[in-house]
Enzyme design. Structure first.
Site, PDB file in Angstrom:
ATOM      1  N   HIS B 133       0.857  -1.166   0.000  1.00  0.00           N
ATOM      2  CA  HIS B 133       0.000   0.000   0.000  1.00  0.00           C
ATOM      3  C   HIS B 133       0.898   1.222   0.000  1.00  0.00           C
ATOM      4  O   HIS B 133       1.704   1.408   0.903  1.00  0.00           O
ATOM      5  CB  HIS B 133      -0.916   0.007   1.227  1.00  0.00           C
ATOM      6  CG  HIS B 133      -1.812   1.194   1.272  1.00  0.00           C
ATOM      7  ND1 HIS B 133      -3.095   1.191   0.767  1.00  0.00           N
ATOM      8  CD2 HIS B 133      -1.609   2.452   1.737  1.00  0.00           C
ATOM      9  CE1 HIS B 133      -3.629   2.385   0.928  1.00  0.00           C
ATOM     10  NE2 HIS B 133      -2.760   3.174   1.516  1.00  0.00           N
ATOM     11  N   CYS B 134       0.776   1.995  -0.997  1.00  0.00           N
ATOM     12  CA  CYS B 134       1.654   3.152  -1.113  1.00  0.00           C
ATOM     13  C   CYS B 134       0.941   4.373  -0.565  1.00  0.00           C
ATOM     14  O   CYS B 134      -0.097   4.781  -1.094  1.00  0.00           O
ATOM     15  CB  CYS B 134       2.020   3.386  -2.575  1.00  0.00           C
ATOM     16  SG  CYS B 134       3.117   4.802  -2.791  1.00  0.00           S
ATOM     17  N   PRO B 135       1.469   4.977   0.473  1.00  0.00           N
ATOM     18  CA  PRO B 135       0.796   6.150   1.021  1.00  0.00           C
ATOM     19  C   PRO B 135       0.949   7.374   0.131  1.00  0.00           C
ATOM     20  O   PRO B 135       0.141   8.296   0.217  1.00  0.00           O
ATOM     21  CB  PRO B 135       1.504   6.356   2.365  1.00  0.00           C
ATOM     22  CG  PRO B 135       2.834   5.720   2.224  1.00  0.00           C
ATOM     23  CD  PRO B 135       2.671   4.610   1.236  1.00  0.00           C
ATOM     24  N   ASN B 138      -1.723   6.923  -2.008  1.00  0.00           N
ATOM     25  CA  ASN B 138      -2.922   6.612  -1.240  1.00  0.00           C
ATOM     26  C   ASN B 138      -3.740   5.515  -1.900  1.00  0.00           C
ATOM     27  O   ASN B 138      -4.943   5.611  -2.065  1.00  0.00           O
ATOM     28  CB  ASN B 138      -3.783   7.862  -1.054  1.00  0.00           C
ATOM     29  CG  ASN B 138      -4.876   7.620  -0.040  1.00  0.00           C
ATOM     30  OD1 ASN B 138      -4.699   6.883   0.915  1.00  0.00           O
ATOM     31  ND2 ASN B 138      -6.026   8.237  -0.268  1.00  0.00           N
ATOM     32  N   ASP B 277       7.336   3.742   1.148  1.00  0.00           N
ATOM     33  CA  ASP B 277       6.056   3.093   0.946  1.00  0.00           C
ATOM     34  C   ASP B 277       5.605   2.475   2.244  1.00  0.00           C
ATOM     35  O   ASP B 277       6.395   1.911   2.977  1.00  0.00           O
ATOM     36  CB  ASP B 277       6.165   2.012  -0.120  1.00  0.00           C
ATOM     37  CG  ASP B 277       6.122   2.650  -1.494  1.00  0.00           C
ATOM     38  OD1 ASP B 277       6.664   2.046  -2.422  1.00  0.00           O
ATOM     39  OD2 ASP B 277       5.575   3.742  -1.617  1.00  0.00           O
TER      40      ASP B 277
END
Lengths: 165, 733
Positions: B133-135, B138, B277
């Site tokens: 999940h890449c902030p 998002n 990430d």
């Protein structure tokens, strides 16, 4: 008389209730993670549909998915075009994969109309479930069960009232 | 409370993505406005054109990575999972190209996660071919948007290189006027670019290597397949991402004495830039942070357990332990280390990020699929029902129903239900005799004892008494802890039922339902294994002592209650990473018993217990209740404790499980008072005590670390044993 009707309804219930649970055809991973569904004939459908018809449906679906995921010239072209047009091309054209998916839903609809609906079944498009399972449900199950239950209950109550020991 | 579908608006989720977007657009705009005019004049108009194109590319890929669906699996309909949900084992084995792969049940999404699928805790969805999940975008990076993400990285790297180098060129030509606006702005842009250079380039490089390896491995496998199509391709070379999910993610759990400090390194994406990430993918549904770690710890352990399960049926006798210990060691997937060492477990399925898990997830619950309990639909004992173990089988149905009802409530919490269900036996690993039955082999029962021992029948409280021959390193501990009281009664220790452990966890209050109820603490597996055999022997010896003590302490039930209450009084936070487990699942069929047993382990309690029994009578309980992270469970257990003395005494003659519990309580009290020195799972009693409450164990473990080892007098009679999860129990010898 009432009892006989009662029993008869029960039997109908049982028959239809055998498919009260939807039948789910899971993915077949023996060839890897490609999208492929098991062609094994579920036992719940023994009495509902012919084995060959079912297997044909699933095999055709599998072929469709294999075709969709094929990487060929058209896929490369689409990819390059998308990059060059910063993906605006997706607003205009439909990719090959999407086309095949449309074919698949058309095929499923056609199968439902021709093969499964006459047998009281309904196949759902696996895309709705994330391509995890193909679900097969009985068209009349819920309705049948409800109706039967009503009649059964009515029969029981009437019998109980009518014939005290 | 947001359900699984409706997501609460969390503004904090959008901070990284807004920051990234702002920095990207802002810096580039500044670059174009301040730097490019000079560059156009000095070098060529191609410069801004090139930069413009690259920037557009970056934006396009950024948008696609952000807004494109990564391949989210929709939640399974009710009708699809109704067969699975109540009775489904935690894992389902599937064969992929001849390789057995385990698919984990996702409690949130209600299906078995396909290979390479993981549950993202942030998005609360299972994602196909989950990468991370890449902030910064998002969004999860999954199958459908990986290419956009990778291209985003590539183009961003190129863009940064371009901006930085052209900015440098500008600066070098304007050194004399560094304070000028244009120069200053260019300098700022250069700084920002330089700052993000390393993480972005690093991530890009990582993903490039990953893809190259993936492609090369594919080619390699293809070549091998072509070279000898007749031969089954052995899994000698597995690209990091072609492997069955079992090895895809490695969860390294560092087990310390004080609890489970799991540094879950999700190496699925093998990114070294964790800061860039967010690898907060969980294999399980979101759980409280503490529980998450534990779950992570447990889920890999569970999987490893499965893999390590030998197919040999084990009889519950002590010698069986010897038999199966080696098998334990031969387990390929599990590397057991002593407490405090790192335990690296390959985890199957995605991490749901830790959560999923599961994390999903050890969440597998001991399989209560004992012969006695056949027919009990659900082994999920996580419902905090105050059922006693002896009534477990009868109430298991109600459990399952309850769980089914409550499942929806616990969706976001990573429903314990599916997790707790024992998973299907690992093919070839579980002995056919395992009691997994319907629920598969993951049940501890199957792990421990494929064959049901007569003791199982004796004690209703032994749901799924695990056979001695469980193969998981964790089992011995579990067995010991859970079955302590029972073991006392039985000469041949029926395998400790992980079910009990699970039951213990399962019995938690509804509050704890959301936690991963894994009853087994795997942090001191190695210890357990080492000591299990010895402990068993000691337990047998102590059995007799216990009985004798039981008589003597019949009158001290009140004290025991206190003790047990005190045992639970330990602050869950301190002792147990997963505080929700506190309430004691009734090991021996009664919570009260468990409470009593659990008391043993808490070293810190000893000082408390040392005080007069009368003083202990009330204070510990209240403290227990207050300290307990799960006050509901604690209070429940505490209440039980009050009732238990009378109850237990009455039970002793009738229910086998109870009497040992009572004895255990006594023992616990004694040990608490006396502070046995032995830290290991020396005795069965200790084991039982340790096992009684998963939480207790955990707490005890943590507590014991901090507790002074000096036990007054009676040290000869009290022995400290370390239970599963590091719980320390003091068993009177």
């Amino acid at each position: 008389m009432t009892t006989e009707l009662f029993l008869h309804n029960l039997q109908e219930l049982r028959h239809s209730a055998s498919l009260a649970n939807k039948v789910f055809i899971q993915r077949d991973y023996t060839d890897g993670t490609v999208c492929k569904f098991q062609t094994k004939f579920p036992s719940e459908l023994e009495s509902r549909i012919e084995r060959t018809l079912f297997e044909d449906t699933v095999k055709t679906l599998n072929n469709y998915y294999a075709e969709a995921e094929k990487i060929g010239g058209q896929s490369y072209l689409e990819g390059c075009l998308a990059c060059l047009t910063i993906y605006l091309i997706f607003l205009c054209i439909e990719t090959r994969y999407e086309k095949v998916l449309k074919n698949i839903s058309r095929y499923i609809q056609e199968q439902n109309e021709k093969v499964y609906a006459p047998r009281g079944l309904l196949i759902t498009d696996p895309i709705q479930r994330g391509m995890r399972v193909v679900s097969l449900q009985s068209l009349q199950t819920s309705v049948c069960v409800c109706e039967c239950m009503w009649s059964v209950e009515a029969a029981c109550s009437s019998e109980a009232v009518v014939s005290p020991p | 409370m947001p359900n699984s579908v409706g997501k609460r608006f969390k503004p904090t989720r959008y901070i990284p993505v807004s920051t990234a977007a702002t920095l990207l657009v802002g810096s580039t705009t500044l670059f174009f406005v301040f730097t490019c005019p000079w560059l156009t004049k000095a070098i060529s108009p191609v410069v801004p054109l090139y930069n413009g194109i690259v920037f557009l590319f970056v934006l396009a890929n950024f948008s696609m990575a952000t807004f494109m669906d990564p391949g989210v699996f929709p939640r399974a309909d009710e009708d699809e999972d109704k067969d699975d949900d109540f009775r489904a084992p935690l894992y389902k084995n599937v064969e992929i190209k001849g390789i057995q792969v385990r698919m984990k049940w996702c409690a949130t999404c209600h299906f078995y996660r396909p290979p390479r699928c993981s549950h993202c805790s942030v998005c609360d969805n299972c994602v196909e071919e989950f990468d991370h999940h890449c902030p910064w975008v998002n969004n999860c990076i999954g199958r459908r948007n990986y290419r956009y993400f990778f291209l985003f990285l590539l183009s961003l790297s190129a863009h940064m290189v371009g901006v930085f180098s052209f900015g440098l060129l500008f600066i070098l030509h304007h050194l004399e006027r560094l304070s000028a606006l244009h120069t200053a702005v260019t300098l700022v842009v250069m700084c920002v670019t330089g700052l993000f250079f390393i993480p972005v380039m690093g991530l890009t490089g990582f993903h490039m290597v990953k893809n190259v390896m993936h492609a090369s491995c594919q080619l390699f496998l293809l070549y091998r397949y072509i070279a000898d199509p007749r031969k089954k391709i052995p899994i000698t070379l597995k690209p990091p991402f072609l492997r069955p999910d079992l090895s895809n993610r490695h969860v390294s759990v560092k087990v310390s004495d004080n609890g489970i400090h799991s540094s879950i390194l999700r190496t699925k994406s093998k990114t070294s830039l964790d800061g860039v990430d967010d690898k907060s993918i969980d294999t399980q549904p979101p759980l409280p942070p503490k529980a998450d770690r534990y779950n992570q710890l447990k889920s890999p352990l569970t999987s490893s357990e499965e893999s390590s399960l030998s197919s040999k049926p084990t009889n519950p006798s002590t010698p069986a332990m010897y038999k199966y210990r080696p098998s334990f060691g031969t387990m390929p997937k599990v590397h057991y280390h002593a407490t405090g060492e790192k335990i690296v477990m390959s985890e199957n399925g995605k991490p749901s990020a830790v959560l999923e898990e599961r994390g999903h997830d050890y969440r597998s619950e001991p399989n209560l699929d004992m012969p006695d309990y056949h027919g009990t639909p659900l082994h999920r004992t996580y419902q905090s029902s105050p059922f006693q173990l002896d009534s477990f089988s009868t109430t298991s149905r109600s459990f399952s129903l309850k769980q089914g009802v409550n499942r929806a409530d616990q969706m976001p919490l990573g429903g314990s239900k599916p997790e707790t269900v024992t998973s299907t036996p690992h093919k070839g690993v579980f002995s056919p005799g395992t009691l997994s039955g319907r629920n598969g082999s993951l049940s501890y029962d199957s792990l421990l004892t494929p064959s049901v021992t007569p003791s199982v029948g004796e004690c209703a409280a032994h749901p799924g008494v695990p056979s001695m021959g469980f193969h998981s390193p964790y089992l011995p501990t579990k067995m010991c802890h859970v079955r302590g009281p029972e073991l006392q009664r039985h000469i041949g220790p029926p395998s400790y039922s992980p079910v009990h452990v699970g039951a213990m966890y399962g019995r938690q209050s509804p509050l704890s339902r959301d936690r991963d109820p894994s009853p087994v603490r795997y942090d001191n597996l190695s210890k357990t294994i080492m000591a299990s055999i010895q402990e068993r022997k000691e337990l047998e010896e102590r059995e007799k002592l216990m009985h004798r003590h039981a008589q003597a302490y019949a009158n001290d039930s009140g004290v025991f209650d206190t003790c047990s209450g005190a045992a639970y009084g330990l602050p869950p936070g301190t002792c147990y990473p997963d505080g929700s487990r506190e309430p004691t699942p009734p090991v021996c069929g009664s919570r009260d018993n468990l409470m009593g047993v659990g008391v043993v382990g808490y070293a810190p309690r000893t000082p408390v217990l040392r005080s007069s029994a009368s003083s202990l009578s009330r204070a510990p309980r209240t403290s227990t209740t207050s300290l307990h992270t799960d006050p509901g469970g604690a209070s429940r257990t505490v209440e039980r404790q009050y009732r238990s003395p009378v109850h237990q005494t009455h039970h002793s003659p009738t229910a086998v499980p109870h009497s040992p519990t009572y004895a255990h309580q006594k023992v616990a009290f004694i040990s608490a008072l006396e502070r046995a020195d032995s830290q290991h799972l020396g005795t069965r009693e200790g084991l039982c005590q340790g096992k009684v409450n998963g939480q207790l164990k955990g707490q005890a473990r943590d507590c014991h670390l901090g507790t002074p080892s000096g036990t007054p007098s009676r040290q000869a009679n009290v022995k400290k044993v370390t239970g599963v999860g590091g719980t320390t129990y003091e068993i009177s010898v």
